[in-house]
Design a protein around this motif. Structure first.
Motif, PDB file in Angstrom:
ATOM      1  N   LYS A   1       0.601  -1.184   0.111  1.00  0.00           N
ATOM      2  CA  LYS A   1       0.112   0.107  -0.047  1.00  0.00           C
ATOM      3  C   LYS A   1       0.874   1.199  -0.007  1.00  0.00           C
ATOM      4  CE  LYS A   1      -3.970  -2.140   1.969  1.00  0.00           C
ATOM      5  NZ  LYS A   1      -4.793  -2.355   3.554  1.00  0.00           N
ATOM      6  N   VAL A   2       1.912   1.201   0.734  1.00  0.00           N
ATOM      7  CA  VAL A   2       3.099   2.535   0.685  1.00  0.00           C
ATOM      8  C   VAL A   2       3.379   2.530  -0.829  1.00  0.00           C
ATOM      9  CG1 VAL A   2       5.333   3.175   1.502  1.00  0.00           C
ATOM     10  CG2 VAL A   2       3.637   2.069   3.216  1.00  0.00           C
ATOM     11  N   ARG A   3       3.903   1.771  -1.617  1.00  0.00           N
ATOM     12  CA  ARG A   3       4.305   1.549  -2.608  1.00  0.00           C
ATOM     13  C   ARG A   3       3.253   2.131  -3.872  1.00  0.00           C
ATOM     14  NH1 ARG A   3       7.340  -2.890  -0.949  1.00  0.00           N
ATOM     15  NH2 ARG A   3       5.579  -4.252  -1.530  1.00  0.00           N
ATOM     16  N   LEU A   4       2.127   1.894  -3.460  1.00  0.00           N
ATOM     17  CA  LEU A   4       0.845   2.276  -4.490  1.00  0.00           C
ATOM     18  C   LEU A   4       0.707   3.776  -4.074  1.00  0.00           C
ATOM     19  CD1 LEU A   4      -1.710   1.901  -6.225  1.00  0.00           C
ATOM     20  CD2 LEU A   4      -2.895   1.228  -4.148  1.00  0.00           C
ATOM     21  N   ALA A   5       0.867   4.175  -2.856  1.00  0.00           N
ATOM     22  CA  ALA A   5       0.720   5.838  -2.619  1.00  0.00           C
ATOM     23  C   ALA A   5       1.950   6.393  -3.340  1.00  0.00           C
ATOM     24  CB  ALA A   5       0.810   5.850  -1.059  1.00  0.00           C
ATOM     25  N   LYS A   6       3.038   5.876  -3.377  1.00  0.00           N
ATOM     26  CA  LYS A   6       4.286   6.551  -3.955  1.00  0.00           C
ATOM     27  C   LYS A   6       3.978   6.667  -5.272  1.00  0.00           C
ATOM     28  CE  LYS A   6       7.782   5.352  -0.551  1.00  0.00           C
ATOM     29  NZ  LYS A   6       9.089   4.763  -0.390  1.00  0.00           N
TER      30      LYS A   6
ATOM     31  N   ASN B   1       3.774  10.183  -7.665  1.00  0.00           N
ATOM     32  CA  ASN B   1       4.938  10.417  -8.560  1.00  0.00           C
ATOM     33  C   ASN B   1       3.965  10.801  -9.892  1.00  0.00           C
ATOM     34  OD1 ASN B   1       7.057   9.685  -7.195  1.00  0.00           O
ATOM     35  ND2 ASN B   1       7.120   7.824  -8.037  1.00  0.00           N
ATOM     36  N   ILE B   2       2.940  10.115 -10.023  1.00  0.00           N
ATOM     37  CA  ILE B   2       1.904  10.680 -11.020  1.00  0.00           C
ATOM     38  C   ILE B   2       1.627  12.074 -10.729  1.00  0.00           C
ATOM     39  CG2 ILE B   2      -0.614  10.245 -11.872  1.00  0.00           C
ATOM     40  CD1 ILE B   2       0.069   7.263 -11.773  1.00  0.00           C
ATOM     41  N   GLY B   3       1.078  12.485  -9.761  1.00  0.00           N
ATOM     42  CA  GLY B   3       0.835  13.741  -9.169  1.00  0.00           C
ATOM     43  C   GLY B   3       1.730  14.847  -9.489  1.00  0.00           C
ATOM     44  N   CYS B   4       3.176  14.384  -9.193  1.00  0.00           N
ATOM     45  CA  CYS B   4       4.275  15.130  -9.612  1.00  0.00           C
ATOM     46  C   CYS B   4       4.404  15.516 -10.922  1.00  0.00           C
ATOM     47  CB  CYS B   4       5.690  14.477  -8.952  1.00  0.00           C
ATOM     48  SG  CYS B   4       5.480  14.561  -7.176  1.00  0.00           S
TER      49      CYS B   4
ATOM     50  N   ASP C   1      -5.912  15.368  -8.119  1.00  0.00           N
ATOM     51  CA  ASP C   1      -6.514  14.127  -7.844  1.00  0.00           C
ATOM     52  C   ASP C   1      -5.554  13.046  -7.355  1.00  0.00           C
ATOM     53  OD1 ASP C   1      -9.035  12.146  -8.223  1.00  0.00           O
ATOM     54  OD2 ASP C   1      -7.804  11.599  -9.813  1.00  0.00           O
ATOM     55  N   ALA C   2      -4.418  12.953  -8.429  1.00  0.00           N
ATOM     56  CA  ALA C   2      -3.245  12.094  -7.947  1.00  0.00           C
ATOM     57  C   ALA C   2      -2.879  12.060  -6.419  1.00  0.00           C
ATOM     58  CB  ALA C   2      -2.143  12.162  -8.755  1.00  0.00           C
ATOM     59  N   TYR C   3      -2.624  13.318  -5.993  1.00  0.00           N
ATOM     60  CA  TYR C   3      -2.238  13.663  -4.727  1.00  0.00           C
ATOM     61  C   TYR C   3      -3.094  13.194  -3.477  1.00  0.00           C
ATOM     62  CZ  TYR C   3       1.718  16.490  -6.680  1.00  0.00           C
ATOM     63  OH  TYR C   3       2.990  16.713  -7.261  1.00  0.00           O
ATOM     64  N   ARG C   4      -4.494  13.571  -3.840  1.00  0.00           N
ATOM     65  CA  ARG C   4      -5.558  13.114  -3.022  1.00  0.00           C
ATOM     66  C   ARG C   4      -5.670  11.821  -2.954  1.00  0.00           C
ATOM     67  NH1 ARG C   4      -9.585  15.118  -5.824  1.00  0.00           N
ATOM     68  NH2 ARG C   4      -9.441  17.193  -4.954  1.00  0.00           N
ATOM     69  N   LYS C   5      -5.435  10.907  -3.915  1.00  0.00           N
ATOM     70  CA  LYS C   5      -5.459   9.487  -3.815  1.00  0.00           C
ATOM     71  C   LYS C   5      -4.335   9.034  -3.111  1.00  0.00           C
ATOM     72  CE  LYS C   5      -8.224   8.735  -8.099  1.00  0.00           C
ATOM     73  NZ  LYS C   5      -8.271   8.466  -9.381  1.00  0.00           N
ATOM     74  N   ALA C   6      -3.084   9.518  -3.257  1.00  0.00           N
ATOM     75  CA  ALA C   6      -1.841   9.155  -2.415  1.00  0.00           C
ATOM     76  C   ALA C   6      -1.983   9.411  -1.206  1.00  0.00           C
ATOM     77  CB  ALA C   6      -0.528  10.179  -2.904  1.00  0.00           C
ATOM     78  N   ILE C   7      -2.578  10.530  -0.609  1.00  0.00           N
ATOM     79  CA  ILE C   7      -2.885  10.969   0.780  1.00  0.00           C
ATOM     80  C   ILE C   7      -3.713   9.957   1.453  1.00  0.00           C
ATOM     81  CG2 ILE C   7      -3.735  12.708   2.311  1.00  0.00           C
ATOM     82  CD1 ILE C   7      -2.529  14.771   0.393  1.00  0.00           C
ATOM     83  N   GLU C   8      -5.005   9.422   0.717  1.00  0.00           N
ATOM     84  CA  GLU C   8      -5.838   8.696   1.145  1.00  0.00           C
ATOM     85  C   GLU C   8      -5.461   7.236   1.432  1.00  0.00           C
ATOM     86  OE1 GLU C   8      -8.842   8.423  -1.894  1.00  0.00           O
ATOM     87  OE2 GLU C   8      -9.818  10.232  -1.226  1.00  0.00           O
TER      88      GLU C   8
ATOM     89  N   LEU D   1       7.858  10.179   5.324  1.00  0.00           N
ATOM     90  CA  LEU D   1       8.579  11.290   4.344  1.00  0.00           C
ATOM     91  C   LEU D   1       7.959  11.529   3.124  1.00  0.00           C
ATOM     92  CD1 LEU D   1      12.200  10.928   5.454  1.00  0.00           C
ATOM     93  CD2 LEU D   1      10.492  12.634   6.297  1.00  0.00           C
ATOM     94  N   THR D   2       7.352  10.502   2.543  1.00  0.00           N
ATOM     95  CA  THR D   2       6.619  10.433   1.239  1.00  0.00           C
ATOM     96  C   THR D   2       5.418  11.253   1.330  1.00  0.00           C
ATOM     97  OG1 THR D   2       7.740   8.598   0.322  1.00  0.00           O
ATOM     98  CG2 THR D   2       5.648   9.287  -0.744  1.00  0.00           C
ATOM     99  N   MET D   3       4.785  10.777   2.653  1.00  0.00           N
ATOM    100  CA  MET D   3       3.334  11.498   3.043  1.00  0.00           C
ATOM    101  C   MET D   3       3.740  13.021   3.136  1.00  0.00           C
ATOM    102  SD  MET D   3       1.287  10.386   6.202  1.00  0.00           S
ATOM    103  CE  MET D   3      -0.552  11.162   6.630  1.00  0.00           C
ATOM    104  N   ALA D   4       4.940  13.277   4.019  1.00  0.00           N
ATOM    105  CA  ALA D   4       5.110  14.842   4.082  1.00  0.00           C
ATOM    106  C   ALA D   4       5.594  15.420   2.786  1.00  0.00           C
ATOM    107  CB  ALA D   4       6.332  15.056   4.904  1.00  0.00           C
ATOM    108  N   SER D   5       5.946  15.053   1.822  1.00  0.00           N
ATOM    109  CA  SER D   5       6.296  15.359   0.583  1.00  0.00           C
ATOM    110  C   SER D   5       4.863  15.622  -0.113  1.00  0.00           C
ATOM    111  CB  SER D   5       7.236  14.353  -0.218  1.00  0.00           C
ATOM    112  OG  SER D   5       7.561  14.968  -1.655  1.00  0.00           O
TER     113      SER D   5
END
Length: 408
Positions: free
Chosen positions: A158-163, A167-170, A183-190, A215-219
């Motif tokens: 799940k952590v790798r899915l969030a990353k 990255n898609i958001g970036c 939209d991508a960042y929102r899904k990552a945060i969820e 740290l990825t969450m913070a980013s």
């Protein structure tokens, strides 16, 4: 019935096992040393070390073995960090080809290599192609989450899915596609909150295993804030920046570059709101951290922060503090030999000093209170161009999550 044992075969097999163990033990030591060199910024030595490991694995297993693909993956990451983009791209494409063939196109390790491939493509300004690669990796992560549900590997998946969403958001942000990025960042945060809970959970999960995920969450919070800044939603942006800073302060040293950058963004956001009291407080704390820091480039950052602090002090008509800050800036500029900056600083010092002389004295205030003196405080912007000292917009380049070394 007599059982005949071939002692020569046993002896040969035992010798091979001993030699194999020695090889693996030596390889682990060399891998750790290469990673240490890379972390220490000794890129040329690190690349040579990873290339030697690759050569040994090629000799031992042949060019189509999965471990050769892992070794090539590491060579690519080392070259990327050394900014040798052509070599990095060649190595990662070959690593992807070998891993896909040896492990199957939807194996998680293939996903790891796709991440690095995407990062290299961004570095070579091939953003559209990078987005395609990251979306391909996303499909692997979605399947990985489904396959590992209810197992010990579920959280890592799940952590790798969030990353992947991060990255898609970036990439979308860098392409100017703010809706898609948000939209991508929102899904990552969820996804991150599903794994870690709210940011406060970092206080009880400070282990090394959890640190990269937090740290990825913070980013991701910072990247979401950049979008809100572009849309002038300053309150929302500040909320994301503060959440990011709270996580960073738990996990990182006080003068870490990520913390300093987030503080700079917070101060800048307050200035955009014309909330100079809060901005002044942030830039004061930031300049103190940078002044005391031994981190590379911190002194340069301090110069930017002290200028931002001076701007806030002037906007608040705090001329005495502004003059003291200008003296500190003058001292630093003299030490670094910046003649043009020194001239600009001294010009402003003269203007602020003139303001200090024009400010009413205590006796003037007393006479004013008795009604025998007309108090006049001239507007600062009549003679001082404060807007020229407005804090510069931070370089809000979205931070891609990657650089995963793979033991070969």
């Amino acid at each position: 019935m007599v059982k005949i044992v071939c002692t020569e075969a046993i002896s040969e097999s035992s010798s091979l096992e001993v030699e194999s163990r020695r090889f693996e033990k030596a390889l682990k030591i060399r891998h750790r040393e290469a990673c240490k060199l890379l972390k220490g910024g000794q890129h040329a030595l690190a690349i040579k070390s990873f290339e030697r490991i690759l050569a040994d694995l090629l000799t031992r297993f042949g060019e189509t073995h999965e471990r050769v693909g892992s070794a090539l993956h590491n060579v690519a990451v080392a070259n990327l960090q050394a900014n040798k983009l052509r070599d990095a791209k060649d190595a990662i494409e070959e690593a992807f080809r070998i891993r896909k063939t040896a492990l199957g196109p939807r194996h998680p390790k293939v996903g790891d290599t796709l991440v690095e491939y995407g990062i290299i493509l961004i570095a070579t300004n091939e953003h559209e192609k990078a987005l395609t690669i990251f979306e391909r990796e996303l499909n692997i992560r979605v399947e990985e989450v489904l396959l590992t549900e209810g197992t010990a590997f579920s959280q890592g998946s799940k952590v790798r899915l969030a990353k992947a969403w991060h990255n898609i958001g970036c990439v979308n942000f860098q392409l100017g596609r703010l809706e898609e990025a948000q939209d991508a960042y929102r899904k990552a945060i969820e996804q991150q909150k599903e794994v870690f809970g709210e940011w406060g959970g970092v206080l009880s999960k400070k282990g090394d295993d959890a640190k990269p995920g937090f740290l990825t969450m913070a980013s991701t919070f910072c990247n979401q804030a950049y979008i809100e800044l572009e849309r002038r939603n300053y309150d929302v942006a500040l909320s994301f920046f503060w959440d990011s800073l709270k996580i960073q302060r738990v996990l990182l040293e006080a003068d870490n570059k990520l913390i300093l950058t987030t503080m700079q963004n917070i101060g800048y956001s307050y200035c955009l709101q014309s909330n100079f009291v809060q901005a002044r407080r942030v830039f004061q704390n930031l300049s103190m951290l940078q002044q005391e820091s031994y981190v590379a480039n911190a002194k340069k950052g301090w110069q930017i922060s002290i200028k931002s602090l001076i701007y806030c002090q002037l906007r608040l008509s705090d001329f005495q503090s502004a003059f003291e800050s200008l003296q500190a800036l003058e001292k630093l500029t003299c030490a670094e030999g910046g003649s043009r900056d020194l001239q600009t600083t001294r010009k402003l010092m003269g203007e602020v000093n003139l303001r200090l002389r024009k400010l009413p004295s205590l006796g003037d205030y007393t006479r004013f209170s008795c009604g025998s003196f007309q108090l006049e405080t001239p507007e600062i912007r009549e003679t001082i161009d404060v807007e020229a000292w407005f804090p510069p917009k931070p370089s809000n380049r979205s931070k891609i999550s990657g650089h995963r070394m793979s033991y070969a």
